[in-house]
Design a protein around this motif. Structure first.
Motif, PDB file in Angstrom:
ATOM      1  N   ASN A  72      49.501  41.021  23.433  1.00  0.00           N
ATOM      2  CA  ASN A  72      49.608  39.745  22.723  1.00  0.00           C
ATOM      3  C   ASN A  72      48.796  38.652  23.421  1.00  0.00           C
ATOM      4  OD1 ASN A  72      51.125  38.789  24.888  1.00  0.00           O
ATOM      5  ND2 ASN A  72      52.981  39.684  24.014  1.00  0.00           N
ATOM      6  N   ASP A  73      48.761  37.503  22.824  1.00  0.00           N
ATOM      7  CA  ASP A  73      47.892  36.439  23.328  1.00  0.00           C
ATOM      8  C   ASP A  73      48.228  36.044  24.758  1.00  0.00           C
ATOM      9  OD1 ASP A  73      47.467  34.672  20.186  1.00  0.00           O
ATOM     10  OD2 ASP A  73      46.712  36.585  20.958  1.00  0.00           O
ATOM     11  N   ALA A  74      49.507  35.958  25.055  1.00  0.00           N
ATOM     12  CA  ALA A  74      49.907  35.554  26.400  1.00  0.00           C
ATOM     13  C   ALA A  74      49.393  36.561  27.425  1.00  0.00           C
ATOM     14  CB  ALA A  74      51.423  35.461  26.480  1.00  0.00           C
ATOM     15  N   THR A  75      49.572  37.834  27.123  1.00  0.00           N
ATOM     16  CA  THR A  75      49.122  38.872  28.038  1.00  0.00           C
ATOM     17  C   THR A  75      47.618  38.796  28.220  1.00  0.00           C
ATOM     18  OG1 THR A  75      50.820  40.241  27.026  1.00  0.00           O
ATOM     19  CG2 THR A  75      49.283  41.320  28.525  1.00  0.00           C
ATOM     20  N   GLU A  76      46.928  38.672  27.109  1.00  0.00           N
ATOM     21  CA  GLU A  76      45.477  38.645  27.163  1.00  0.00           C
ATOM     22  C   GLU A  76      45.007  37.471  28.030  1.00  0.00           C
ATOM     23  OE1 GLU A  76      43.233  38.348  23.372  1.00  0.00           O
ATOM     24  OE2 GLU A  76      42.783  40.414  23.932  1.00  0.00           O
ATOM     25  N   ALA A  77      45.625  36.345  27.803  1.00  0.00           N
ATOM     26  CA  ALA A  77      45.264  35.167  28.590  1.00  0.00           C
ATOM     27  C   ALA A  77      45.450  35.474  30.068  1.00  0.00           C
ATOM     28  CB  ALA A  77      46.140  33.983  28.183  1.00  0.00           C
ATOM     29  N   HIS A  78      46.530  36.184  30.380  1.00  0.00           N
ATOM     30  CA  HIS A  78      46.791  36.461  31.777  1.00  0.00           C
ATOM     31  C   HIS A  78      45.720  37.355  32.396  1.00  0.00           C
ATOM     32  CE1 HIS A  78      48.832  37.056  35.489  1.00  0.00           C
ATOM     33  NE2 HIS A  78      48.466  38.334  35.394  1.00  0.00           N
ATOM     34  N   ILE A  79      45.383  38.396  31.683  1.00  0.00           N
ATOM     35  CA  ILE A  79      44.415  39.344  32.228  1.00  0.00           C
ATOM     36  C   ILE A  79      43.120  38.631  32.599  1.00  0.00           C
ATOM     37  CG2 ILE A  79      42.901  41.263  31.618  1.00  0.00           C
ATOM     38  CD1 ILE A  79      45.170  42.425  30.029  1.00  0.00           C
ATOM     39  N   MET A  80      42.747  37.687  31.775  1.00  0.00           N
ATOM     40  CA  MET A  80      41.471  37.038  31.993  1.00  0.00           C
ATOM     41  C   MET A  80      41.506  35.977  33.093  1.00  0.00           C
ATOM     42  SD  MET A  80      39.216  38.561  30.317  1.00  0.00           S
ATOM     43  CE  MET A  80      39.669  40.162  29.639  1.00  0.00           C
ATOM     44  N   THR A  81      42.693  35.568  33.477  1.00  0.00           N
ATOM     45  CA  THR A  81      42.793  34.583  34.555  1.00  0.00           C
ATOM     46  C   THR A  81      42.705  35.310  35.884  1.00  0.00           C
ATOM     47  OG1 THR A  81      44.350  33.449  33.112  1.00  0.00           O
ATOM     48  CG2 THR A  81      44.150  32.597  35.352  1.00  0.00           C
ATOM     49  N   ASP A  82      41.584  35.867  36.153  1.00  0.00           N
ATOM     50  CA  ASP A  82      41.500  36.680  37.350  1.00  0.00           C
ATOM     51  C   ASP A  82      40.076  36.681  37.892  1.00  0.00           C
ATOM     52  OD1 ASP A  82      40.020  38.271  35.720  1.00  0.00           O
ATOM     53  OD2 ASP A  82      41.314  40.011  35.860  1.00  0.00           O
ATOM     54  N   ILE A  83      39.884  37.473  38.893  1.00  0.00           N
ATOM     55  CA  ILE A  83      38.599  37.517  39.567  1.00  0.00           C
ATOM     56  C   ILE A  83      37.483  37.962  38.624  1.00  0.00           C
ATOM     57  CG2 ILE A  83      38.963  39.870  40.416  1.00  0.00           C
ATOM     58  CD1 ILE A  83      37.591  38.968  43.018  1.00  0.00           C
ATOM     59  N   TYR A  84      37.794  38.867  37.698  1.00  0.00           N
ATOM     60  CA  TYR A  84      36.767  39.316  36.754  1.00  0.00           C
ATOM     61  C   TYR A  84      36.341  38.176  35.827  1.00  0.00           C
ATOM     62  CZ  TYR A  84      36.440  44.307  37.807  1.00  0.00           C
ATOM     63  OH  TYR A  84      36.168  45.506  38.401  1.00  0.00           O
ATOM     64  N   GLU A  85      37.334  37.424  35.379  1.00  0.00           N
ATOM     65  CA  GLU A  85      36.975  36.310  34.496  1.00  0.00           C
ATOM     66  C   GLU A  85      36.088  35.317  35.237  1.00  0.00           C
ATOM     67  OE1 GLU A  85      40.073  33.674  33.346  1.00  0.00           O
ATOM     68  OE2 GLU A  85      39.032  33.020  31.537  1.00  0.00           O
ATOM     69  N   ALA A  86      36.424  35.074  36.502  1.00  0.00           N
ATOM     70  CA  ALA A  86      35.651  34.111  37.289  1.00  0.00           C
ATOM     71  C   ALA A  86      34.186  34.527  37.413  1.00  0.00           C
ATOM     72  CB  ALA A  86      36.279  33.955  38.673  1.00  0.00           C
TER      73      ALA A  86
END
Lengths: 233, 233, 233, 233
Positions: B16-30
């Protein structure tokens, strides 16, 4: 139970025996995944994937990571033994002549910055010997995809491929799957492989180790090289 | 926080959106992974991977799983629309004439039981139309590896491949990587893909969605097919 | 001189020593083409290409030809020795599930008639042993193109491929080029290969023998198999 | 003597109507080979094979030949029109980092002299535009074999490949077979292709034109490019 184990993963711990035992106590284990060990054959080669400045050097956007220096130094040690014993070494990097030549990456940096002959494409001097290694460019994730690597291994009678490099959950994994698919015995050298984040690293060991490759450490590969020499293979 | 999120994964909930948002808040997203969206091109094809009895039917050792029936029924719905609108459909299974013909799988069952013309190799009748689909055998994990699939897509002018089937962390993932490597726009249809365990399913969406493919749902692909027809593409 | 030689070719005579000597007295010889001999390695396999009814049986439009029966009977003799000495044998045919699955052939019959499970696709019983051989379908000219053949050879440690079948100037040639490209030592077995017309057969031996493969006779391959057994390889 | 023979060949070349009529009045024609014409699709690319100094320049052992300068100048003219109309151009050369990296060539010069970054590997400046063309190294005969070429064409939506370069009976032919096998509409541009000897050139047009590709002239491809622009394709 599972939650606790995953929490351990997040702490970035190396896959220890307890963790490994746990992973197998699951639905995959019940189905017989991972029940076979591949083992070394009689002719080993080392494949080093993408230890190029764009991924290794933290001054580049995609570079660095907590596992990188360890993976590089252990790979350098493994390669030193390999070259001494005339084990074939293949060393590759990803680069493009233009963004138009790249496939549809979701990572802006790769198509935009990883240019042929750029700093991003330059192999780390600690892991390459241009006089010994077979060095080649690749365009995809896998070191085997549309490159002459399989032919090089065939010509040199290779039956076992030990893989090091980066990123574990990206190009290492894709290369391991292709090595397996091409019929080679495949070894993923876990302590010579680096990921930006320890979690996808561990997830890759889990998925690949269940299906396609043995998960080994640098010292096991070194011992194997030395024992083959003693056996006169 | 992480533990909670992973706990949600374990419940097998869709990302879901919350999970997806979480995954991206990480070193890979950076680092800019996943920052690009691929998008559909002008000529779509559907690739269905390994919905064969040996993986689908829980009476076989490797068969079944908690996500299977949902993935099958949504794929059947997607394929019905696709065939109605003359979208090419490719449908494959893994099988061997003998264990000697298989690569070095770590899963005893695959090399031993998945014989050409066996029950394990038979495609599920809900997802195959032998008069319409391009049906082919494969020997590796990827549907593209040493099969005529890329040539089939080239001949039919395909530029976008939507992938469904099983197992997400095995043959789906390998097929998505190859689809990307071959230059196609690649869509992994998450709710048409099944894994034995929801965790590796989610890990695959995370790794693939960062690098190689858009993660989409069946309804998005169906809407795309219908809109292309309206647009007269 | 050349004209005389070509006249000999037209008569369909096998390439004798005098002819061979002559072929090399030309511009290609002056440039050093063909100056190296490849030689057998230590692990041989036999590849049999397209000895299927559609090409073998003269009652089919593309079937038969003046060289066919000789090529079949010599191949059968070679295979008998090979199987006795546990030499791997790969045996393939071209077939499609539909005309839409075929590439752009300029030969109407291939895409239209060579259907999977048709009489045209059925291997000649004199050259196939389904319990021993690795049998597979192919979609292009080359037996290696997008088939698992290279992986099969890798898994079995093959370093030398001897090729028989039909048609010399078509699928045999394409297979010989790919065998070479994949790094194998390649032997084109001239008296086990059939062409519809002796001229393109000889032209193929000339072009391939200059670049990619040794041109050998069945008896040389048989002698090699027997000598390897004596040598304990 | 040889010159006389070649003169006879030359009387048949370029492949004029009479010659073509003759070739087809044979056993192959009776079987329906060559009865289909492929035709251009909607998205053309030009593939230029091995116009590198080692093959082009007569001061190198493998360089030059009676057809070379004509093939180069007509290719340059074709490429000029192609680039003006934004037709994709792929340009390749064969080279190796070491002899150990080459497959088992029967030509000493290729593995020994065609080194990466050598004069032999340098593309002829008349046919390459490094700012426009997709330039890549290859290791085999075919421009498609284990190179990213097919993926490049897929990404750019190419459905038709027109092939020029050298040598007709070697790398041109292997590339044409692979282009066909990959599902592309394939055009062998006969007056843009060079062979060391006119006979194998003509033999190649005969064999390839019967099976895999249309045999066309540079002016036909130029006219096609201009007509596509007019048609707004």
């Amino acid at each position: 139970m599972v939650i606790l184990t995953l929490a351990v993963y997040r702490m970035g711990s190396p896959l220890n025996d307890a963790t490994e035992a746990h992973i197998m106590t699951d639905i995959y284990e019940a189905k017989g995944y991972g029940e076979l060990t591949i083992g070394f054959g009689t002719k080993l080669a080392i494949l080093v994937v993408d230890f190029q400045r764009g991924f290794v050097d933290p001054s580049f956007q995609l570079g660095g990571g907590p596992m990188m220096e360890g993976a590089i130094s252990r790979t350098a040690e493994l390669l030193s033994v390999a070259r001494q014993h005339r084990v074939p070494v293949a060393n590759c990097y990803v680069a493009y002549p233009s963004a138009a030549a790249a496939p549809h990456w979701k990572i802006k940096g790769v198509a935009q910055e990883f240019r042929r002959d750029s700093q991003e494409a330059a192999l780390d001097p600690r892991i390459v010997d241009f006089d010994y290694d077979y060095v080649f460019e690749k365009s995809g994730a896998s070191a085997f995809f549309q490159t002459p690597l399989a032919a090089y291994f065939v010509k040199h009678g290779v039956d076992t491929v030990a893989i090091t490099g980066c990123v574990t959950s990206g190009c290492i994994r894709a290369s391991a799957v292709d090595s397996f698919q091409y019929g080679f015995r495949t070894m993923l050298v876990e302590d010579c492989s680096s990921d930006n984040d320890p979690q996808p690293h561990l997830d890759t060991l889990r998925d690949v180790g269940r299906r396609y490759a043995d998960i080994v450490k640098a010292q096991e590969v070194i011992a194997q090289i030395k024992s083959q020499v003693r056996a006169g293979v």
